[in-house]
Motif scaffolding. Structure first.
Motif, short mmCIF file in Angstrom:
data_model
loop_
_atom_site.label_atom_id
_atom_site.label_comp_id
_atom_site.label_asym_id
_atom_site.label_seq_id
_atom_site.Cartn_x
_atom_site.Cartn_y
_atom_site.Cartn_z
N GLU A 1 -33.37 0.10 -9.87
CA GLU A 1 -32.90 0.88 -9.56
C GLU A 1 -32.16 0.37 -7.62
O GLU A 1 -30.72 0.28 -7.61
N ALA A 2 -33.17 -0.27 -7.42
CA ALA A 2 -32.64 -0.31 -5.92
C ALA A 2 -31.97 -2.13 -5.97
O ALA A 2 -30.89 -1.62 -5.16
N TRP A 3 -32.33 -2.62 -6.98
CA TRP A 3 -31.27 -3.97 -7.32
C TRP A 3 -30.23 -3.83 -7.84
O TRP A 3 -29.28 -3.81 -7.21
N TYR A 4 -30.08 -2.71 -8.74
CA TYR A 4 -28.52 -2.89 -9.36
C TYR A 4 -27.63 -1.19 -8.23
O TYR A 4 -26.66 -1.53 -8.40
N ALA A 5 -28.97 -0.76 -7.61
CA ALA A 5 -28.26 -0.21 -6.57
C ALA A 5 -27.44 -1.27 -5.37
O ALA A 5 -25.77 -0.70 -4.56
N ARG A 6 -27.55 -1.98 -4.93
CA ARG A 6 -27.11 -3.47 -4.34
C ARG A 6 -25.74 -4.56 -5.19
O ARG A 6 -25.59 -4.97 -4.24
N ASN A 7 -26.42 -4.43 -6.79
CA ASN A 7 -25.33 -4.85 -7.68
C ASN A 7 -24.25 -4.64 -8.30
O ASN A 7 -24.78 -5.33 -9.41
N ARG A 8 -23.98 -3.50 -8.41
CA ARG A 8 -23.41 -2.97 -9.67
C ARG A 8 -22.24 -3.92 -9.72
O ARG A 8 -21.66 -4.53 -9.70
N GLY A 9 -22.15 -3.97 -11.31
CA GLY A 9 -20.99 -4.78 -12.20
C GLY A 9 -21.50 -7.13 -11.93
O GLY A 9 -21.32 -7.18 -12.47
N LYS A 10 -22.56 -6.12 -11.44
CA LYS A 10 -23.23 -7.82 -11.84
C LYS A 10 -24.45 -7.74 -12.55
O LYS A 10 -25.09 -7.47 -12.27
N PHE A 11 -24.26 -8.49 -14.14
CA PHE A 11 -24.61 -8.36 -15.28
C PHE A 11 -24.80 -9.44 -15.96
O PHE A 11 -23.96 -10.60 -15.96
N PRO A 12 -25.72 -10.00 -16.73
CA PRO A 12 -26.82 -9.85 -16.86
C PRO A 12 -27.72 -9.58 -16.07
O PRO A 12 -27.84 -10.66 -14.88
N ILE A 13 -29.35 -8.31 -15.51
CA ILE A 13 -29.92 -8.70 -14.93
C ILE A 13 -31.22 -9.47 -15.40
O ILE A 13 -31.33 -9.08 -16.73
#
Length: 229
Positions: free
Chosen positions: A47-59
């Motif tokens: 969740e912490a990584w995704y909060a900084r990188n929304r729209g960047k995927f795949p994770i």
């Protein structure tokens, strides 16, 4: 002398863990396996990584220690619920036998997750040393290989869930941390339940930035480190 079999134990939140008599060590905190995985790896990792990188995927996630499969299963659920593709790479030199993982009660911990019950078993039943998509948003590669021998791929999040430094000290030392660091993408994070001082010093020596984050139930702190963007 006959090797002692793994034993299922119940932790404080009602969720199961596995105790290994040979190591005198369990796979999770006695204060709650379910709560520990959600806190350390989902909340402060994914969740912490995704909060900084929304729209960047795949994770891209690398896990040291597939173990009971709890972290992988919770991440699969997260990927499906958020409709975000995840590429999950995990290693486990000694997979649990079917009679153990079949008896674990994780899918009973939250009624809202019953739609995903079948996937916990699928994670375990899928062939080792290969990779494939299990859902539209979750692709996993499981390998029965050690951290010393595994070939790493570019990684956004590291779930470091090895046994404690007292039981597997070599996994927590700088040479293997350097190997992981080299695979981490800019802005990647590294999370683990462990808060040992020598681990933090090793991570800082690799120029990773450490956060002060609270630990899961029963622990004052944990470790989270970020690679510079």
């Amino acid at each position: 002398m006959k090797k002692k079999e793994p034993k299922i134990i119940t932790t404080e939140d009602g969720s199961h863990s596995v105790y290994l008599p040979e190591l005198n060590e369990s796979y999770h905190s006695s204060h709650g396996a379910y709560r520990e995985s959600i806190h350390v790896f989902l909340l402060y990792g994914l969740e912490a990584w995704y909060a900084r990188n929304r729209g960047k995927f795949p994770i891209r996630i690398f896990e040291v220690g597939f173990g009971t499969g709890l972290n992988a299963w919770l991440t699969l659920i997260w990927a499906e619920q958020n409709q975000v593709p995840v590429l999950y790479h995990t290693i486990e030199p000694f997979p649990l036998p079917e009679k153990i993982y079949d008896a674990l009660n994780y899918t009973q911990q939250d009624e809202t997750l019953t739609h995903y019950n079948g996937y916990f078993r699928k994670l375990h039943k899928m062939e080792w040393d290969t990779g494939k998509p299990l859902t539209d948003y979750f692709n996993i590669k499981k390998e029965t290989v050690s951290l010393q021998d595994v070939q790493l791929y570019p990684t956004d999040i590291v779930y470091f869930d090895a046994f404690s430094p007292k039981k597997q000290p070599e996994l927590w030392e700088k040479p293997l941390l350097e190997k992981i660091h080299a695979s981490m993408n800019p802005g990647a994070n590294f999370v683990t339940y462990c808060a040992a001082g020598h681990l933090k010093k090793n991570l800082q020596s690799l120029e990773l930035t450490l956060d002060e984050v609270p630990g899961p139930p029963g622990k004052k702190e944990m470790t989270r480190a970020w690679k510079k963007s």
